[in-house]
Design a protein around this motif. Sequence first.
Motif, short mmCIF file in Angstrom:
data_model
loop_
_atom_site.label_atom_id
_atom_site.label_comp_id
_atom_site.label_asym_id
_atom_site.label_seq_id
_atom_site.Cartn_x
_atom_site.Cartn_y
_atom_site.Cartn_z
N GLY A 111 12.67 50.76 1.91
CA GLY A 111 12.10 50.37 3.20
C GLY A 111 10.88 49.50 2.99
N LEU A 112 10.80 48.37 3.67
CA LEU A 112 9.70 47.43 3.52
C LEU A 112 9.15 47.12 4.91
N SER A 113 7.84 47.28 5.05
CA SER A 113 7.23 47.05 6.37
C SER A 113 5.90 46.33 6.21
N LEU A 114 5.61 45.50 7.18
CA LEU A 114 4.33 44.78 7.25
C LEU A 114 3.51 45.41 8.35
N GLY A 140 -19.42 46.52 11.63
CA GLY A 140 -18.69 45.58 10.80
C GLY A 140 -17.22 45.48 11.17
N ASN A 141 -16.60 44.41 10.73
CA ASN A 141 -15.18 44.16 10.94
C ASN A 141 -14.41 44.45 9.66
N GLN A 142 -13.15 44.79 9.82
CA GLN A 142 -12.27 44.97 8.67
C GLN A 142 -10.86 44.51 9.04
N TYR A 143 -10.31 43.63 8.22
CA TYR A 143 -8.97 43.08 8.44
C TYR A 143 -8.11 43.42 7.23
N THR A 144 -6.94 43.97 7.49
CA THR A 144 -6.03 44.36 6.41
C THR A 144 -4.65 43.80 6.69
N LEU A 145 -4.02 43.25 5.66
CA LEU A 145 -2.67 42.70 5.77
C LEU A 145 -1.81 43.31 4.66
N PRO A 146 -1.38 44.61 4.83
CA PRO A 146 -0.63 45.27 3.76
C PRO A 146 0.88 45.16 3.94
N LEU A 147 1.59 45.13 2.82
CA LEU A 147 3.05 45.17 2.78
C LEU A 147 3.43 46.47 2.09
N ASP A 148 4.03 47.42 2.87
CA ASP A 148 4.30 48.76 2.36
C ASP A 148 5.77 48.89 1.94
N PHE A 323 16.14 70.82 -5.74
CA PHE A 323 15.62 69.93 -6.76
C PHE A 323 14.48 69.08 -6.22
N PRO A 324 13.70 68.49 -7.12
CA PRO A 324 12.55 67.70 -6.66
C PRO A 324 12.98 66.48 -5.83
N SER A 325 12.17 66.17 -4.85
CA SER A 325 12.36 64.96 -4.06
C SER A 325 11.34 63.94 -4.52
N ILE A 326 11.83 62.77 -4.92
CA ILE A 326 10.96 61.74 -5.49
C ILE A 326 10.96 60.52 -4.58
N GLN A 327 9.77 60.12 -4.18
CA GLN A 327 9.59 58.94 -3.35
C GLN A 327 8.77 57.92 -4.12
N LEU A 328 9.29 56.70 -4.24
CA LEU A 328 8.51 55.61 -4.81
C LEU A 328 7.83 54.87 -3.66
N THR A 329 6.51 54.78 -3.73
CA THR A 329 5.77 54.10 -2.67
C THR A 329 4.88 53.03 -3.29
N GLY A 330 4.66 52.00 -2.57
CA GLY A 330 3.80 50.92 -3.05
C GLY A 330 3.25 50.12 -1.89
N THR A 331 2.07 49.57 -2.10
CA THR A 331 1.42 48.75 -1.09
C THR A 331 0.83 47.53 -1.79
N ALA A 332 0.98 46.38 -1.19
CA ALA A 332 0.38 45.15 -1.70
C ALA A 332 -0.03 44.31 -0.51
N GLY A 333 -1.21 43.68 -0.61
CA GLY A 333 -1.67 42.85 0.50
C GLY A 333 -3.08 42.37 0.28
N THR A 334 -3.78 42.10 1.34
CA THR A 334 -5.16 41.62 1.26
C THR A 334 -6.01 42.38 2.25
N GLU A 335 -7.32 42.39 1.97
CA GLU A 335 -8.25 43.09 2.84
C GLU A 335 -9.57 42.31 2.85
N SER A 336 -10.14 42.15 4.02
CA SER A 336 -11.37 41.37 4.12
C SER A 336 -12.13 41.78 5.37
N VAL A 337 -13.49 41.55 5.33
CA VAL A 337 -14.30 41.81 6.52
C VAL A 337 -14.37 40.58 7.40
N ALA A 338 -13.86 39.47 6.88
CA ALA A 338 -13.85 38.22 7.66
C ALA A 338 -12.43 37.72 7.77
#
Length: 495
Positions: A111-114, A140-148, A323-338
Motif C-alpha cells: 500500500g502506497l499513500s501520499l 511556527g509553521n510546519q509542512y510535511t510531504l510524506p510518501l508512506d 504465528f507472527p504478523s510482520i508488517q514492512l513500513t516505510g516513509t520518505a518525503g520532505t519536511e520544512s517550516v517554510a
Amino acid sequence: MNEVRPQRLGFVVVKAVLCALAFGGCAVGPDYHRPAPGPVPVQWKAGSPWKEGQPRDAEIKQTFWDVFDDPVLADLEHEVTTNSPDVRAAFERVEQARAIARISRADLFPGLSLDPNANRTRYSPGRTAQPGSIVLGYTGNQYTLPLDLSYEVDLWGRVRRSFRAAREQAQASAADYQNILLSLQASVAETYFMIRSVDLDRKVVGESIELRKKNLSLVESLHRGGADSEVDVAEAETELASAQADYIGLDLSRAQLENALGTLCGQTASSFSLAETNRTYRPPVIPIALPSDMLERRPDVAEAERNMAAASESIGIAKAAFFPSIQLTGTAGTESVALKDIFNWENRIWSIGPNISLPLFEGGRIRADVQRAKASYEEAVAQYRSHVLVAFHEVEDGLAGLRLLKEQFEAQMRAVEAAKKVADQSRLRYKEGLASYFEVVIADRTVLENEITAYELNGQGMVTTVLVIKALGGGWKANSPMMTNSVAPLQNSKG
C-alpha cells in the motif's frame, strides 16, 4: 552516525521484499480438496439405457423452454430474466461478492499513500520543567510531504487464503444467482402451464355448458309435449347451472394464476394479462445424463461446493494467527517550516523498518477460532452432501412422476373415450324413450369429470417436465452428448 545513502536504502528494501516473496510460498492450514459427495448411484431407478455425457456448468444452455416450442412462453421467460427484481437483487449480490474479492486481492500488494499536511502551532514557554532553563514561546509553521509504504509479509498465507476464500464466496454468489434465475424461470414455466391446463378445462366446461343448454331445450320441448315431467326439466336446469358455476370457478383460478405470473415477470398484476389458447400441450422428450454428470450441472450443488472451499480456506486463516504478523513500513518525503523549501533535497526525511506482532497469550482465543473454522468446514461438507441427496431425490421424483403420469394419462384417455360412448348411447336411448333423463345426466357428468381429469393429468405432466429440467440443472445444448432419449412424452391414446 553516518547517514544511510538512498542507494543503500533501496538495496535494503529490495532485499526485504525478496525475502518476503521467498518465504511467501508457505501457507499454514489444509489445502482444499473436494470431498466425496457421498454414494452416487450408477443409474436412475428407471434403469434406462444411459449414455454417458460430459456436460459442464459453463456449457449449459439456460433457455430450456425452447423444448416446448412456445413463443409466448419464451417471451415470458425473457421478461423474468430482465425485469424480475429478485433476479436483479441476486445479480447485485454477485457484484458485491466480486468487489469483496477484489478488496482482498489488494492486500497482496504493498500500500502506497501520499499524506501531505500543513499546520501552524503556538508553542508555550512553559513546555519544559527543567530548572533554570529559558524557553521562549513562539508560533511556527510546519509542512510535511510524506510518501508512506506498508506491506504485510504473507509468510503464513493469511492474506492469500483470505483472497481465495473471498474468491470462492464470489463464485458461490454467482452460482446462487444462477440458482435463483433457474428457479424463477422454472416457476414461470410451471405457472404458465397451469394456466394452459385451466384454459383446456374452461374449453371442456364451456362445451359442456353448450351441450347442457341443448339438453335443456330438448327436455323443455318434450315436457311441453307431455313426454317429460317437470322433474326432468329441473334436473336439466340444475346440471346447466352447475356447469356454469364450475366455469366461473375456473375463471377465478385463472385470474389468480395470471396475477402470480405477472408478478414473477416483474409486472404489476393490474397491467399483466395472458391471452387464452386452446392449444393442447404434450410433455417433450427430456435428455437425461448419468447421475454423476448431474452434479456438474446444478447451480445449488456448485454453490454448496464453493462455500465448502471457502470454509476450508478459513481454517488456514485461523491457524495463521498462531504465528507472527510482520508488517514492512516505510516513509520518505520532505519536511520544512517554510513552504518554499518543501522540495529542498536537504529537507528530506525517511524511515523504514518492520513491525512484528507475536501473540503470546490470548486465553485460548486463537485455538477456539481454529476449532470454529474446522466445525464450519464440516458443516459446509454436510450441507454439500445434503444438496447432493436432495438433487437425486428431486430427479427421481420427477422421473417417477413422468413415467406414472404417462401411464395414468393413457388410462384416463381410455376412460374418456368409454364415457363418451356411454353418453352417446344414453342420449339416444332417452330420445327413443328407453331411458330416463337421469341416465343422461349421469353419463354427461361422467364425461365431463373424466375429461377434466385427463387435462389435469396432462397439465401435471407439463409441470413435472419443468421440475425435472430444473432438477437436472437447467437446459442443454442441442448437440450435447447427453441427448439420450430416456424420458418419453405423454401421448394421446389417439396419437
